[in-house]
Design an enzyme around this catalytic site. Structure first.
Site, mmCIF file in Angstrom:
data_model
loop_
_atom_site.group_PDB
_atom_site.id
_atom_site.type_symbol
_atom_site.label_atom_id
_atom_site.label_comp_id
_atom_site.label_asym_id
_atom_site.label_seq_id
_atom_site.Cartn_x
_atom_site.Cartn_y
_atom_site.Cartn_z
ATOM 1 C CG PHE A 127 -1.965 1.024 1.228
ATOM 2 C CD1 PHE A 127 -3.068 0.900 0.404
ATOM 3 C CD2 PHE A 127 -1.853 2.148 2.028
ATOM 4 C CE1 PHE A 127 -4.057 1.877 0.389
ATOM 5 C CE2 PHE A 127 -2.828 3.132 2.011
ATOM 6 C CZ PHE A 127 -3.940 2.994 1.187
ATOM 7 C CG ASP A 205 -0.417 -2.049 7.157
ATOM 8 O OD1 ASP A 205 -1.518 -2.347 7.670
ATOM 9 O OD2 ASP A 205 -0.226 -0.999 6.525
ATOM 10 C CE1 TYR A 230 -9.453 2.568 6.623
ATOM 11 C CE2 TYR A 230 -8.846 3.994 8.453
ATOM 12 C CZ TYR A 230 -8.554 3.427 7.220
ATOM 13 O OH TYR A 230 -7.364 3.715 6.614
ATOM 14 C CE LYS A 231 -8.039 -0.949 5.039
ATOM 15 N NZ LYS A 231 -8.522 -0.192 3.889
ATOM 16 N NE ARG A 380 -9.634 -2.805 -2.836
ATOM 17 C CZ ARG A 380 -9.117 -2.124 -1.824
ATOM 18 N NH1 ARG A 380 -8.047 -2.596 -1.193
ATOM 19 N NH2 ARG A 380 -9.658 -1.007 -1.408
HETATM 20 C C1 LIG Z 1 -2.326 -1.649 4.069
HETATM 21 C C2 LIG Z 1 -2.839 -0.315 4.439
HETATM 22 N N1 LIG Z 1 -2.134 0.468 5.276
HETATM 23 C C3 LIG Z 1 -2.586 1.691 5.635
HETATM 24 C C4 LIG Z 1 -3.779 2.163 5.151
HETATM 25 C C5 LIG Z 1 -4.299 3.533 5.482
HETATM 26 O O1 LIG Z 1 -3.657 4.198 6.472
HETATM 27 P P1 LIG Z 1 -4.364 5.471 7.142
HETATM 28 O O2 LIG Z 1 -5.537 4.992 7.913
HETATM 29 O O3 LIG Z 1 -3.308 6.096 7.938
HETATM 30 O O4 LIG Z 1 -4.854 6.354 6.024
HETATM 31 C C6 LIG Z 1 -4.545 1.388 4.293
HETATM 32 C C7 LIG Z 1 -5.834 1.915 3.792
HETATM 33 O O5 LIG Z 1 -6.556 1.335 3.058
HETATM 34 C C8 LIG Z 1 -4.053 0.123 3.929
HETATM 35 O O6 LIG Z 1 -4.750 -0.631 3.088
#
Ligand SMILES: Cc1ncc(COP(=O)(O)O)c(C=O)c1O
Length: 420
Positions: A127, A205, A230-231, A380
């Site tokens: 990402f 992550d 939030y997912k 997706r």
């Molecule tokens: C793998 C991954 N890391 C980080 C994030 C987003 O980070 P943040 O909440 O700081 O915008 C996402 C968002 O979809 C993600 O898929």
């Protein structure tokens, strides 16, 4: 019965032990709409509405006198999450900041703890925020950012990581557990092991795996982790993120953000920064207390359902999507962008098509299906177990097939929305 038969999907729903959990969430939009983007923003748990309202009332009634109760919320909710979904112990997980900021804090702390080393290993298909944060840290500390260029569908394996670490100069290996585009699920145990053998720390992550698949931070020996809520945790737009630091490592690491919430004896307002002994040293500033209320509600839904059952249903949902892809979409020029082995994927599938951006837009505008699109060619379908029915998968693929078969998608402007 073949996957072409809708009644097979109905039968799977009828036998689904998690079916009743759907009623815990809000479905206020058009009932014909099929929402498959919970891998970007999960549905609103009904419990969150009351929890947030209660916290707001508390704000009104108690004002600052409620802070003694609120101040430990990041640790308390972190402990809940640790047990429900992360395979971690009490005092190892903290709710804090955003995923991006937590990544900066933990990767920065890891690099500072290995001052003589020369490189960070990351995934070229990861990402963007992960790649950018690591690039910034590497530049600031004068180390190399060594990118793995592995198969975009299968993702990085332990062999590729071992090779990248072979020179013995790596401080940190930082990867996603489930890849945001392909859904590939990395072998956390094997990759962490090769990182350790090379003297590196492993940072994961978990944004696309937390609440979707079991994460076993303790068992795999993972050093550090971050992720969003939030997912699959359904905590709400921009909700607070989390971080994990293995207990044995906490005393050795220091956040590069020397904030007052990480300070020992915070309210003594002392002259110099001296970090807390435990996980609290990774806090920076004042936590978003309203937000923690909805976050707890989302975590509780996952805890009640059980991450094992969630994983089982998630694998069955993606298996149905893969079977339907093969039978109905592959003949129309689609390619599966997700590993075929259910043990090697999370809870979303990527359907690749050269005209994917336009098709994703047409799905929303013409077919009432909400997926998302990730460049260059992946549509997706996020299939969270608590809120997705098997017939949703069947109907979404059916609408997608009809759209592309009749070439109706060609009538749609791919659009200039800032998000999709
Ligand atoms: C793998 C991954 N890391 C980080 C994030 C987003 O980070 P943040 O909440 O700081 O915008 C996402 C968002 O979809 C993600 O898929």
């Amino acid at each position: 019965v073949t996957a072409l038969d809708r009644s097979a999907a109905e039968a799977l729903d009828a036998a689904d032990p998690l079916a009743s959990f759907r009623a815990r969430f809000v479905y206020d939009e058009d009932p014909e709409r099929i929402y498959l983007d919970a891998n970007s923003l999960g549905r609103l748990p009904k419990q969150a509405i009351e929890a947030v309202a209660e916290r707001v009332r508390e704000w009104g009634a108690r004002l600052v006198t409620a802070w003694p109760d609120w101040i430990d919320e990041p640790a308390r909710v972190g402990d809940l999450l640790a047990e429900a979904a992360l395979g971690a112990g009490p005092g190892e997980v903290l709710m804090a900041d955003s995923t991006t900021v937590n990544l900066y804090k933990l990767a920065g702390a890891a690099l500072d703890a290995r001052p003589g080393s020369g490189a960070v290993v990351a995934d070229a298909a990861d990402f963007p925020t992960d790649r950018y944060v690591l690039a910034g840290l590497a530049a600031a500390r004068g180390v190399e950012l060594r990118m793995l260029a592995t198969d975009p569908v299968e993702g990085p394996g332990a062999g590729a990581v071992a090779e990248a670490c072979a020179a013995g100069d790596v401080a940190l290996v930082c990867l996603s557990h489930v890849n945001y585009r392909s859904g590939a699920l990395a072998d956390m145990a094997a990759i962490t092991r090769v990182a350790h053998e090379a003297g590196a720390l492993a940072l994961w992550d978990l944004s696309h795996s937390v609440g979707a698949v079991p994460v076993e931070l303790g068992r795999t020996g993972a050093d550090l982790a971050v992720g969003c809520t939030y997912k699959y945790l359904c905590a709400g737009p921009g909700s607070i993120a989390f971080l994990y630091v293995r207990r044995g490592l906490q005393a050795e690491l220091r956040s590069p953000i020397w904030g007052w919430f990480g300070q020992r004896g915070q309210f003594e307002m002392g002259p110099a920064y001296e970090p807390e002994a435990g996980i609290a040293r990774f806090l920076a500033g004042t936590p978003p207390v309203l937000d923690l209320a909805s976050t707890e509600a989302g975590i509780r839904a996952v805890a009640d359902a059980g991450i094992g059952r969630i994983r089982e249903k998630g694998a069955a949902l993606t298996a149905l999507a893969v079977a339907l892809h093969d039978e109905r979409l592959a003949p129309l020029g689609f390619l599966l962008g997700t590993p075929r082995d259910p043990a090697r994927r999370g809870a979303h599938v990527a359907l690749r098509h050269p005209d994917g951006r336009r098709i994703a837009r047409a799905l929303i505008e013409r077919a009432n299906v909400v997926p998302d699109f990730r460049a260059p060619d992946s549509i997706r379908f996020g299939l969270p177990a608590l809120t997705t029915r098997f017939v949703d998968v069947w109907d979404a693929v059916d609408r997608l097939r009809a759209l592309v078969e009749t070439r109706e998608h060609l009538e749609v402007d791919p659009g200039s929305s800032r998000v999709f």
